[in-house]
Scaffold this motif. Structure first.
Motif, PDB file in Angstrom:
ATOM      1  N   MET A   1       0.846  -1.182   0.000  1.00  0.00           N
ATOM      2  CA  MET A   1       0.000   0.000   0.000  1.00  0.00           C
ATOM      3  C   MET A   1       0.886   1.238   0.000  1.00  0.00           C
ATOM      4  SD  MET A   1      -3.235   0.728   0.257  1.00  0.00           S
ATOM      5  CE  MET A   1      -4.170   2.183   0.468  1.00  0.00           C
ATOM      6  N   LEU A   2       0.602   2.174  -0.852  1.00  0.00           N
ATOM      7  CA  LEU A   2       1.360   3.420  -0.899  1.00  0.00           C
ATOM      8  C   LEU A   2       0.853   4.380   0.154  1.00  0.00           C
ATOM      9  CD1 LEU A   2       1.419   3.945  -4.733  1.00  0.00           C
ATOM     10  CD2 LEU A   2       3.251   3.125  -3.303  1.00  0.00           C
ATOM     11  N   THR A   3       1.753   5.159   0.696  1.00  0.00           N
ATOM     12  CA  THR A   3       1.339   6.197   1.626  1.00  0.00           C
ATOM     13  C   THR A   3       1.515   7.538   0.952  1.00  0.00           C
ATOM     14  OG1 THR A   3       3.558   6.253   2.584  1.00  0.00           O
ATOM     15  CG2 THR A   3       1.936   4.857   3.676  1.00  0.00           C
ATOM     16  N   GLN A   4       0.647   8.464   1.286  1.00  0.00           N
ATOM     17  CA  GLN A   4       0.673   9.767   0.635  1.00  0.00           C
ATOM     18  C   GLN A   4       1.692  10.659   1.318  1.00  0.00           C
ATOM     19  OE1 GLN A   4      -3.169  11.384   0.038  1.00  0.00           O
ATOM     20  NE2 GLN A   4      -2.428  13.271  -0.795  1.00  0.00           N
ATOM     21  N   THR A   5       2.494  11.348   0.524  1.00  0.00           N
ATOM     22  CA  THR A   5       3.429  12.345   1.028  1.00  0.00           C
ATOM     23  C   THR A   5       3.047  13.678   0.408  1.00  0.00           C
ATOM     24  OG1 THR A   5       4.998  11.906  -0.749  1.00  0.00           O
ATOM     25  CG2 THR A   5       5.286  10.649   1.292  1.00  0.00           C
ATOM     26  N   SER A   6       3.843  14.697   0.648  1.00  0.00           N
ATOM     27  CA  SER A   6       3.487  16.030   0.177  1.00  0.00           C
ATOM     28  C   SER A   6       3.294  16.108  -1.328  1.00  0.00           C
ATOM     29  CB  SER A   6       4.538  17.047   0.631  1.00  0.00           C
ATOM     30  OG  SER A   6       5.801  16.662   0.156  1.00  0.00           O
ATOM     31  N   SER A   7       4.228  15.615  -2.103  1.00  0.00           N
ATOM     32  CA  SER A   7       4.083  15.586  -3.552  1.00  0.00           C
ATOM     33  C   SER A   7       5.079  14.591  -4.120  1.00  0.00           C
ATOM     34  CB  SER A   7       4.308  16.973  -4.168  1.00  0.00           C
ATOM     35  OG  SER A   7       5.619  17.383  -3.941  1.00  0.00           O
ATOM     36  N   THR A   9       7.992  12.838  -6.353  1.00  0.00           N
ATOM     37  CA  THR A   9       9.226  13.264  -6.997  1.00  0.00           C
ATOM     38  C   THR A   9       9.549  12.235  -8.069  1.00  0.00           C
ATOM     39  OG1 THR A   9      10.635  12.008  -5.503  1.00  0.00           O
ATOM     40  CG2 THR A   9      10.064  14.258  -4.830  1.00  0.00           C
ATOM     41  N   LEU A  10      10.613  12.443  -8.801  1.00  0.00           N
ATOM     42  CA  LEU A  10      10.969  11.512  -9.858  1.00  0.00           C
ATOM     43  C   LEU A  10      11.256  10.115  -9.331  1.00  0.00           C
ATOM     44  CD1 LEU A  10      13.193  13.754 -12.143  1.00  0.00           C
ATOM     45  CD2 LEU A  10      10.844  13.029 -12.530  1.00  0.00           C
ATOM     46  N   SER A  11      11.651   9.981  -8.062  1.00  0.00           N
ATOM     47  CA  SER A  11      11.953   8.664  -7.510  1.00  0.00           C
ATOM     48  C   SER A  11      10.722   7.988  -6.915  1.00  0.00           C
ATOM     49  CB  SER A  11      13.045   8.794  -6.445  1.00  0.00           C
ATOM     50  OG  SER A  11      12.573   9.572  -5.365  1.00  0.00           O
ATOM     51  N   GLN A  12       9.563   8.641  -6.942  1.00  0.00           N
ATOM     52  CA  GLN A  12       8.343   8.081  -6.382  1.00  0.00           C
ATOM     53  C   GLN A  12       7.320   7.859  -7.484  1.00  0.00           C
ATOM     54  OE1 GLN A  12       7.459  11.338  -3.724  1.00  0.00           O
ATOM     55  NE2 GLN A  12       7.893  10.033  -1.980  1.00  0.00           N
ATOM     56  N   TYR A  13       6.335   7.055  -7.182  1.00  0.00           N
ATOM     57  CA  TYR A  13       5.186   6.915  -8.065  1.00  0.00           C
ATOM     58  C   TYR A  13       3.955   6.784  -7.197  1.00  0.00           C
ATOM     59  CZ  TYR A  13       5.253   1.937  -6.994  1.00  0.00           C
ATOM     60  OH  TYR A  13       5.227   0.742  -6.353  1.00  0.00           O
ATOM     61  N   CYS A  14       2.832   6.909  -7.804  1.00  0.00           N
ATOM     62  CA  CYS A  14       1.592   6.701  -7.081  1.00  0.00           C
ATOM     63  C   CYS A  14       0.709   5.769  -7.897  1.00  0.00           C
ATOM     64  CB  CYS A  14       0.896   8.020  -6.777  1.00  0.00           C
ATOM     65  SG  CYS A  14       0.228   8.893  -8.187  1.00  0.00           S
ATOM     66  N   THR A  55      -5.583  -0.771 -12.516  1.00  0.00           N
ATOM     67  CA  THR A  55      -4.713   0.016 -11.645  1.00  0.00           C
ATOM     68  C   THR A  55      -3.340   0.096 -12.293  1.00  0.00           C
ATOM     69  OG1 THR A  55      -5.914  -0.708  -9.687  1.00  0.00           O
ATOM     70  CG2 THR A  55      -3.726   0.167  -9.331  1.00  0.00           C
ATOM     71  N   VAL A  56      -2.772   1.296 -12.301  1.00  0.00           N
ATOM     72  CA  VAL A  56      -1.470   1.538 -12.918  1.00  0.00           C
ATOM     73  C   VAL A  56      -0.561   2.262 -11.937  1.00  0.00           C
ATOM     74  CG1 VAL A  56      -2.455   1.682 -15.239  1.00  0.00           C
ATOM     75  CG2 VAL A  56      -2.141   3.769 -13.916  1.00  0.00           C
ATOM     76  N   GLU A  57       0.720   2.287 -12.246  1.00  0.00           N
ATOM     77  CA  GLU A  57       1.672   3.110 -11.520  1.00  0.00           C
ATOM     78  C   GLU A  57       1.815   4.421 -12.283  1.00  0.00           C
ATOM     79  OE1 GLU A  57       5.308   0.959 -11.139  1.00  0.00           O
ATOM     80  OE2 GLU A  57       4.331  -0.749 -10.194  1.00  0.00           O
ATOM     81  N   ILE A  58       1.669   5.545 -11.600  1.00  0.00           N
ATOM     82  CA  ILE A  58       1.827   6.862 -12.215  1.00  0.00           C
ATOM     83  C   ILE A  58       3.163   7.439 -11.748  1.00  0.00           C
ATOM     84  CG2 ILE A  58       0.944   9.220 -12.376  1.00  0.00           C
ATOM     85  CD1 ILE A  58      -1.857   8.054 -11.886  1.00  0.00           C
ATOM     86  N   TRP A  81      -9.470  10.446 -17.031  1.00  0.00           N
ATOM     87  CA  TRP A  81     -10.081   9.142 -16.800  1.00  0.00           C
ATOM     88  C   TRP A  81      -9.380   8.344 -15.709  1.00  0.00           C
ATOM     89  CZ3 TRP A  81     -14.545   9.454 -18.951  1.00  0.00           C
ATOM     90  CH2 TRP A  81     -14.698  10.224 -20.108  1.00  0.00           C
ATOM     91  N   MET A  82      -8.619   9.032 -14.825  1.00  0.00           N
ATOM     92  CA  MET A  82      -7.904   8.330 -13.767  1.00  0.00           C
ATOM     93  C   MET A  82      -8.024   9.056 -12.441  1.00  0.00           C
ATOM     94  SD  MET A  82      -4.343   7.273 -15.400  1.00  0.00           S
ATOM     95  CE  MET A  82      -4.117   5.604 -15.776  1.00  0.00           C
ATOM     96  N   ARG A  83      -8.168   8.275 -11.404  1.00  0.00           N
ATOM     97  CA  ARG A  83      -8.039   8.785 -10.036  1.00  0.00           C
ATOM     98  C   ARG A  83      -6.694   8.286  -9.546  1.00  0.00           C
ATOM     99  NH1 ARG A  83     -13.775   6.906  -9.391  1.00  0.00           N
ATOM    100  NH2 ARG A  83     -14.981   8.803  -9.618  1.00  0.00           N
ATOM    101  N   ASN A  84      -6.066   9.068  -8.644  1.00  0.00           N
ATOM    102  CA  ASN A  84      -4.766   8.628  -8.167  1.00  0.00           C
ATOM    103  C   ASN A  84      -4.590   8.865  -6.678  1.00  0.00           C
ATOM    104  OD1 ASN A  84      -3.086  11.178  -7.668  1.00  0.00           O
ATOM    105  ND2 ASN A  84      -4.044  11.564  -9.639  1.00  0.00           N
ATOM    106  N   SER A  85      -3.626   8.183  -6.097  1.00  0.00           N
ATOM    107  CA  SER A  85      -3.407   8.219  -4.649  1.00  0.00           C
ATOM    108  C   SER A  85      -2.748   9.504  -4.162  1.00  0.00           C
ATOM    109  CB  SER A  85      -2.592   7.004  -4.222  1.00  0.00           C
ATOM    110  OG  SER A  85      -1.315   6.996  -4.825  1.00  0.00           O
ATOM    111  N   TYR A  86      -2.229  10.336  -5.059  1.00  0.00           N
ATOM    112  CA  TYR A  86      -1.610  11.599  -4.665  1.00  0.00           C
ATOM    113  C   TYR A  86      -2.537  12.806  -4.814  1.00  0.00           C
ATOM    114  CZ  TYR A  86       3.101   9.950  -3.833  1.00  0.00           C
ATOM    115  OH  TYR A  86       4.193   9.321  -3.319  1.00  0.00           O
TER     116      TYR A  86
END
Length: 88
Positions: A1-7, A9-14, A55-58, A81-86
């Motif tokens: 499960m991904l956790t939400q952070t402020s925004s 970065t290039l090393s993260q995905y949601c 479900t995809v990785e953004i 057409w997408m909702r995302n965790s961020y």
């Protein structure tokens, strides 16, 4: 499960989930699927298709386009057409 952070970065995905598409698939009319494109425009070559509930990785966003990946498909998909965790 991904956790939400402020925004992201290039090393993260949601995670993103496709929603709101027509239930009637028609390739000629472009309905029932979300085209994954090689670049961030409707005129770019289609490299794959996504369907409601996928479900995809953004990885990033450029205008209204996400860079997304799922099952070996890596390309751009319209954010409408997408909702995302961020939430972006």
């Amino acid at each position: 499960m991904l956790t939400q952070t402020s925004s992201p970065t290039l090393s993260q995905y949601c995670e993103g989930t496709v929603f709101g598409l027509s239930g009637k698939y028609n390739l000629a009319k472009g309905t029932g699927f979300l085209a994954v494109r090689a670049g961030p425009s409707a005129g770019s070559r289609m490299v794959g298709q996504l369907f409601t509930g996928n479900t995809v990785e953004i990885f990033s966003r450029k205008g209204n386009w996400y860079r997304a990946a799922m099952g070996g498909i890596d390309g751009r998909a319209n954010s409408k057409w997408m909702r995302n965790s961020y939430g972006y």
